[in-house]
Design a protein around this motif. Structure first.
Motif, short mmCIF file in Angstrom:
data_model
loop_
_atom_site.label_atom_id
_atom_site.label_comp_id
_atom_site.label_asym_id
_atom_site.label_seq_id
_atom_site.Cartn_x
_atom_site.Cartn_y
_atom_site.Cartn_z
N THR A 9 0.95 -1.13 -0.05
CA THR A 9 -0.01 0.04 -0.11
C THR A 9 0.82 1.34 0.09
O THR A 9 1.89 1.23 0.34
CB THR A 9 -1.01 0.08 1.30
OG1 THR A 9 -0.03 0.23 2.48
CG2 THR A 9 -1.85 -1.07 1.31
N GLU A 10 0.26 2.46 -0.29
CA GLU A 10 0.93 3.50 -0.10
C GLU A 10 0.95 3.68 1.26
O GLU A 10 0.28 3.49 2.20
CB GLU A 10 0.22 4.72 -0.69
CG GLU A 10 -0.01 4.80 -2.25
CD GLU A 10 1.46 4.63 -2.93
OE1 GLU A 10 2.11 5.59 -2.67
OE2 GLU A 10 1.48 3.92 -3.92
N ALA A 15 -4.64 4.29 4.57
CA ALA A 15 -4.23 2.93 3.69
C ALA A 15 -4.54 1.67 4.46
O ALA A 15 -5.32 0.80 3.83
CB ALA A 15 -3.01 2.95 3.20
N VAL A 19 -7.82 -1.31 3.77
CA VAL A 19 -7.54 -2.71 3.67
C VAL A 19 -8.44 -3.33 4.66
O VAL A 19 -9.15 -4.47 4.48
CB VAL A 19 -6.15 -3.31 3.68
CG1 VAL A 19 -6.01 -4.58 3.73
CG2 VAL A 19 -5.51 -2.59 2.68
N SER A 41 5.64 3.48 0.43
CA SER A 41 5.12 2.37 0.36
C SER A 41 5.37 1.52 1.72
O SER A 41 6.35 1.64 2.55
CB SER A 41 5.25 1.64 -0.65
OG SER A 41 6.61 1.01 -0.53
N ILE A 63 -7.99 -3.52 -4.44
CA ILE A 63 -6.71 -3.64 -3.51
C ILE A 63 -6.06 -5.13 -3.91
O ILE A 63 -6.67 -5.93 -4.11
CB ILE A 63 -6.73 -3.55 -2.10
CG1 ILE A 63 -7.33 -2.22 -1.51
CG2 ILE A 63 -5.51 -3.97 -1.20
CD1 ILE A 63 -7.94 -2.27 -0.16
#
Length: 133
Positions: A9-10, A15, A19, A41, A63
Motif C-alpha cells: 500500500t501507499e 491506507a 484494507v 510504500s 486492492i
C-alpha cells in the motif's frame, strides 16, 4: 491451511483502514496482521484461513494481493524464552526463516521457503497448524 497474504500500500493515512474495511465489510476475519514501511510504500501481511474470499474482497476494493503463501502457525506460551526455543529448533533444522510475526491468541507465524523442513523442525504436521478467522 493458514495463508499469509501480502499487500503493498501507499504509506499514507487511511491506507490500512481501507484494507481492514474491505475485509471486515465482507464479513471476514483476520487472525493476524503486521504493517511495516517507513518510506512511500508499506507491506501489510495478513494471516487468513480463507484466502480466496479475502483476496476477492480486497480485489472488489481495488486492492491487489502481491503474494500469497502458506505459513506455519504454532501456539506459544506468553513467557520469556519461547521465541528463542522455537527459533533455535528451526535453526538446528537448517531452516532459514523469511517471515515471523505474532498472531491472535499468542500464536507465532513462521514463513520459510521449505515448509516441510520448518514443520519438521517444529515437530508439527500440516494438520496441526491452523489460522483462526
Amino acid at each position: 491451511m493458514p495463508v499469509d497474504l501480502m499487500v503493498r500500500t501507499e504509506n499514507e493515512p487511511g491506507a490500512l483502514a481501507a484494507v481492514a474495511a474491505a475485509i471486515s465489510d465482507a464479513g471476514l476475519n483476520l487472525a493476524a496482521a503486521t504493517y511495516t514501511g517507513g518510506g512511500p510504500s508499506a507491506e501489510l501481511h495478513l494471516l487468513v484461513k480463507h484466502a480466496g474470499p479475502t483476496r476477492d474482497a480486497l480485489a472488489r476494493a481495488g486492492i491487489d494481493v502481491a503474494t500469497e503463501r502458506e505459513v506455519v502457525v504454532v501456539d506459544a506460551d506468553d513467557k520469556p524464552g519461547v521465541l528463542t526455543d522455537l527459533t533455535r529448533r528451526i535453526a538446528a533444522g537448517g531452516v532459514n526463516l523469511d517471515l515471523v510475526y505474532v498472531a491472535t491468541g499468542t500464536r507465532l507465524v513462521f514463513g520459510a521457503q521449505d515448509l516441510d523442513a520448518l514443520r519438521a523442525a517444529l515437530g508439527v504436521a500440516s494438520a496441526d497448524v491452523e489460522a483462526d478467522g
